[in-house]
Write a protein that holds these residues in place. Structure first.
Motif, PDB file in Angstrom:
ATOM      1  N   PHE A  56       0.899  -1.092   0.072  1.00 46.07           N
ATOM      2  CA  PHE A  56      -0.058   0.047  -0.124  1.00 46.07           C
ATOM      3  C   PHE A  56       0.864   1.212   0.092  1.00 46.07           C
ATOM      4  N   GLU A  57       0.541   2.254  -0.635  1.00 45.81           N
ATOM      5  CA  GLU A  57       1.211   3.522  -0.637  1.00 45.81           C
ATOM      6  C   GLU A  57       1.112   4.276   0.494  1.00 45.81           C
ATOM      7  N   ASN A  58       0.043   4.282   1.149  1.00 48.13           N
ATOM      8  CA  ASN A  58      -0.348   4.806   2.660  1.00 48.13           C
ATOM      9  C   ASN A  58      -1.720   4.351   3.105  1.00 48.13           C
ATOM     10  N   ASP A  59      -1.922   4.817   4.134  1.00 45.91           N
ATOM     11  CA  ASP A  59      -3.218   4.347   5.039  1.00 45.91           C
ATOM     12  C   ASP A  59      -4.786   4.496   4.081  1.00 45.91           C
ATOM     13  N   LEU A  60      -4.616   5.695   3.385  1.00 40.38           N
ATOM     14  CA  LEU A  60      -5.828   5.611   2.717  1.00 40.38           C
ATOM     15  C   LEU A  60      -5.875   4.687   1.555  1.00 40.38           C
ATOM     16  N   HIS A  61      -4.951   4.360   0.959  1.00 42.32           N
ATOM     17  CA  HIS A  61      -4.541   3.043   0.042  1.00 42.32           C
ATOM     18  C   HIS A  61      -5.116   1.990   0.573  1.00 42.32           C
ATOM     19  N   GLU A  62      -4.631   1.714   1.776  1.00 39.33           N
ATOM     20  CA  GLU A  62      -5.018   0.354   2.619  1.00 39.33           C
ATOM     21  C   GLU A  62      -6.450   0.471   2.750  1.00 39.33           C
ATOM     22  N   LYS A  63      -7.008   1.386   3.442  1.00 42.00           N
ATOM     23  CA  LYS A  63      -8.443   1.542   3.783  1.00 42.00           C
ATOM     24  C   LYS A  63      -9.165   1.181   2.422  1.00 42.00           C
ATOM     25  N   ALA A  64      -8.911   1.941   1.263  1.00 46.04           N
ATOM     26  CA  ALA A  64      -9.701   1.828   0.039  1.00 46.04           C
ATOM     27  C   ALA A  64      -9.613   0.156  -0.446  1.00 46.04           C
ATOM     28  N   TRP A  65      -8.210  -0.166  -0.386  1.00 44.36           N
ATOM     29  CA  TRP A  65      -8.263  -1.783  -0.904  1.00 44.36           C
ATOM     30  C   TRP A  65      -9.211  -2.581   0.145  1.00 44.36           C
ATOM     31  N   LEU A  66      -9.007  -2.546   1.464  1.00 48.21           N
ATOM     32  CA  LEU A  66      -9.967  -3.203   2.411  1.00 48.21           C
ATOM     33  C   LEU A  66     -11.468  -2.914   1.972  1.00 48.21           C
ATOM     34  N   ILE A  67     -11.937  -1.854   1.724  1.00 52.11           N
ATOM     35  CA  ILE A  67     -13.354  -1.460   1.391  1.00 52.11           C
ATOM     36  C   ILE A  67     -13.531  -2.495   0.074  1.00 52.11           C
ATOM     37  N   ARG A  68     -12.723  -2.187  -0.945  1.00 47.35           N
ATOM     38  CA  ARG A  68     -12.904  -2.921  -2.174  1.00 47.35           C
ATOM     39  C   ARG A  68     -13.166  -4.551  -2.004  1.00 47.35           C
ATOM     40  N   VAL A  69     -12.285  -4.811  -1.384  1.00 48.11           N
ATOM     41  CA  VAL A  69     -12.317  -6.489  -1.024  1.00 48.11           C
ATOM     42  C   VAL A  69     -13.342  -6.858  -0.328  1.00 48.11           C
ATOM     43  N   THR A  70     -13.786  -6.103   0.780  1.00 54.50           N
ATOM     44  CA  THR A  70     -15.014  -6.406   1.375  1.00 54.50           C
ATOM     45  C   THR A  70     -16.429  -6.262   0.592  1.00 54.50           C
TER      46      THR A  70
END
Lengths: 164, 432
Positions: A56-70
């Protein structure tokens, strides 16, 4: 790349749970409309994080990834033939006020795609362009869907959803 | 009102403490399980390898060579098909061991227009997609001519452009230019084994940097082009010899909060995109990283500090984006009119369009016609009228307070304006 360092840290998953579990529960709940399945989907999303260890590039990226996976997990679950239980909102254990129940019922009656965009836009406060990235759709599509969702809510709530 | 009620209601949906505790335990067990499994799996593998090595060392020296080769191969394998396989949704084509994809960062670097005559630039067919990776989860590096496009999608060279720099991807719905972005390696720990010169030589037969474009880190839009001698001299002297490192070789965390996106423009128009991270003075390029000297970094920082050379269209307005709450549009081509009832989301989309183009003042051209009139402001009484004209070259000219402006770089098309009206205002709904 921040993350490649972080993912080697044994605590990274605990940090992620602390930071994002509420977000993911809300997203899942918006899809599944019951807490039991929302919790399943959230757990599966964190499992994906452990298994895939993405960069992940940063926390926002991590959050967006998790949202998309979910979201993808929820969509898959909803598609399965055996998935039939959709508890009405009233059976949830949240202490909603009368007005809150009214608004939530109206939102939950929307088709899934609109519900989801309403949630990401108004609660998570993502911009249209960010939602487009998360959902892998065009900005214009998201804009139109958000617009339609608001129009669908208006007669149910007797006023605009967003009166800014 | 409803928005606030919704937020308040959703805030009450929280992870139950019991579930969070279960989740943490379950994740710890999963992590431990994965590690244990890996160790357990290693035992028979090591044993087997030892037997093979013993046998082959004594009896079959050639076999050993073959077996080592096989073990180091990064074998491609499709695991399953699932909508969760989001990694495989990026628009990418793998050719010659490199990945090619469209790039917003390079838009208007080589072609200063959206109206590209693809048939005129199309060269020879070099192959077609033989493996569609869309929605598939896989391990290893994808083989050549695999893609997230349908099987049969055709790949062409582009006239006067090296295929190692860019190719034309043609399927039944679209034609797009795909740029070579990086070497395909299994993961970020595998050495890239390229220098910047190797990459420049791939992209162009005249691998000398002749100008540098500064791009906006928010939307990739063009901000200014520099031909400063000192900057170019340092770039051409220092960069070619630098090895492109993976994150492990770099040995430090390159990313910081800010980045300076630039494009190195070569003599023949080819472009190489780089992003500089100010805190570490590192730059990401072609899938890896390079370390910049303080001198070169200083020059790039100076370019960044200069910012945009021309204002964006939005800067011509007397209102800040957040102040705009009244929008009224007239499509002068078909007479449709729309007053945005909820302008916040229409405003976001409008400003993302107006922010993109940097414009300069131009003299009035009589060969133009009014295509859209917009009223932008705080209210019906406090606003400004912005007119959009289309020229014969299909370029949109913006008029604010009687002064005309045209994009310095790139091409704003009427289609962009009409798409905006239908997709981001109430007009789309009325049409439905």
């Amino acid at each position: 790349m921040t993350e490649s360092l972080r993912t080697t840290d044994s605590n990274f998953i605990m940090e992620a749970i602390e930071k994002y579990s509420d977000t993911l529960i809300r997203i899942s709940y918006s899809y599944m409309r019951n807490m039991s399945d929302a919790e399943d989907m959230t757990q599966d999303a964190f499992l994906q994080l452990i298994k895939k260890k993405p960069s992940f590039e940063n926390d926002l990226h991590e959050k967006a990834w998790l949202i998309r996976v979910t979201i993808n997990l929820c969509k898959n679950r909803l598609k399965t033939a055996w998935f039939r239980k959709t508890l009405p909102l009233g059976e949830a254990r949240f202490d909603f006020t009368e007005k809150e129940s009214e608004v939530m019922s109206a939102v939950f009656e929307l088709p899934t795609k609109y519900r989801n965009i309403i949630h990401l836009f108004y609660f998570e406060e993502y911009r249209i362009s960010e939602i487009a990235t998360i959902l892998g759709q065009k900005e214009s599509t998201i804009g139109s869907q958000l617009h339609r969702a608001r129009k669908m809510l208006k007669p149910k709530l007797k006023e605009d959803f967003d009166d800014e | 009102m409803n928005k606030e009620v919704y937020k308040s209601a959703v805030s009450k949906i929280q992870t139950a403490d019991v579930f969070k505790a279960k989740l943490e335990v379950s994740m710890k067990l999963t992590k431990a399980g994965i590690n244990t499994l890996k160790i357990k799996r290693l035992v028979p593998v090591i044993a087997t390898l030892l037997i093979i090595i013993c046998i082959s060392t004594i009896f079959l020296p050639r076999l050993m060579q073959v077996s080592v080769e096989n073990n180091t191969k990064d074998e491609f394998k499709i695991m399953d098909e699932s909508s969760n396989a989001m990694d495989s949704y990026a628009s990418v084509v793998y050719i010659y061991g490199y990945s090619y994809s469209p790039s917003e960062w390079l838009k208007y670097s080589r072609y200063d227009s959206d109206e590209i005559n693809y048939d005129a630039i199309r060269g020879l067919k070099i192959g077609e997609v033989t493996l569609d990776l869309k929605g598939k989860r896989y391990t290893g590096t994808p083989p050549d001519f695999s893609s997230t496009f349908d099987k049969g999608t055709e790949i062409y060279t582009i006239k006067n452009i090296k295929k190692e720099s860019a190719v034309l991807v043609v399927n039944k719905d679209s034609k797009s230019i795909f740029y070579r972005q990086n070497k395909v390696v299994l993961n970020e720990k595998i050495p890239i084994n390229l220098t910047v010169l190797d990459v420049l030589n791939m992209l162009s037969d005249t691998p000398k940097v002749s100008s540098v474009e500064l791009r906006d880190e928010n939307d990739g839009s063009w901000m200014r082009t520099s031909e400063k001698e000192r900057l170019l001299s340092l770039i051409n002297k220092e960069l070619p010899k630098l090895a492109i490192l993976n994150s492990q070789e770099l040995g430090k965390e390159p990313y910081s909060n800010n980045r300076i996106p630039i494009n190195l423009i070569l003599k023949d128009g080819a472009a190489l995109h780089m992003q500089i991270y100010p805190e570490t003075k590192c730059a990401s390029v072609f899938g890896g990283y390079i370390k910049l000297s303080s001198e070169l970094y200083g020059e790039i920082q100076e370019l960044f500090d200069q910012g945009e050379k021309y204002p964006s269209i939005s800067k011509l307005l007397p209102y800040k984006e957040s102040d705009v709450s009244y929008l009224y549009f007239v499509n002068n081509i078909n007479g449709e009119k729309v007053l945005c009832e909820n302008p916040i989301w229409s405003r976001d989309a409008l400003f993302s369009m107006l922010n993109y183009y940097r414009v300069e003042q131009v003299k009035v051209n009589t060969d133009k016609h009014l295509v859209m009139t917009s009223t932008i402001g705080k209210s019906k009484d406090d606003n400004i009228i912005v007119n959009f004209y289309e020229t014969e070259e299909k370029q949109i000219i913006t008029e604010v307070n009687g002064v005309y402006y045209k994009p310095v770089k790139g091409q704003m098309l009427f289609k962009e304006l009409s798409d905006y009206l239908y997709n981001s205002t109430d007009l789309g709904l009325i049409q439905k």
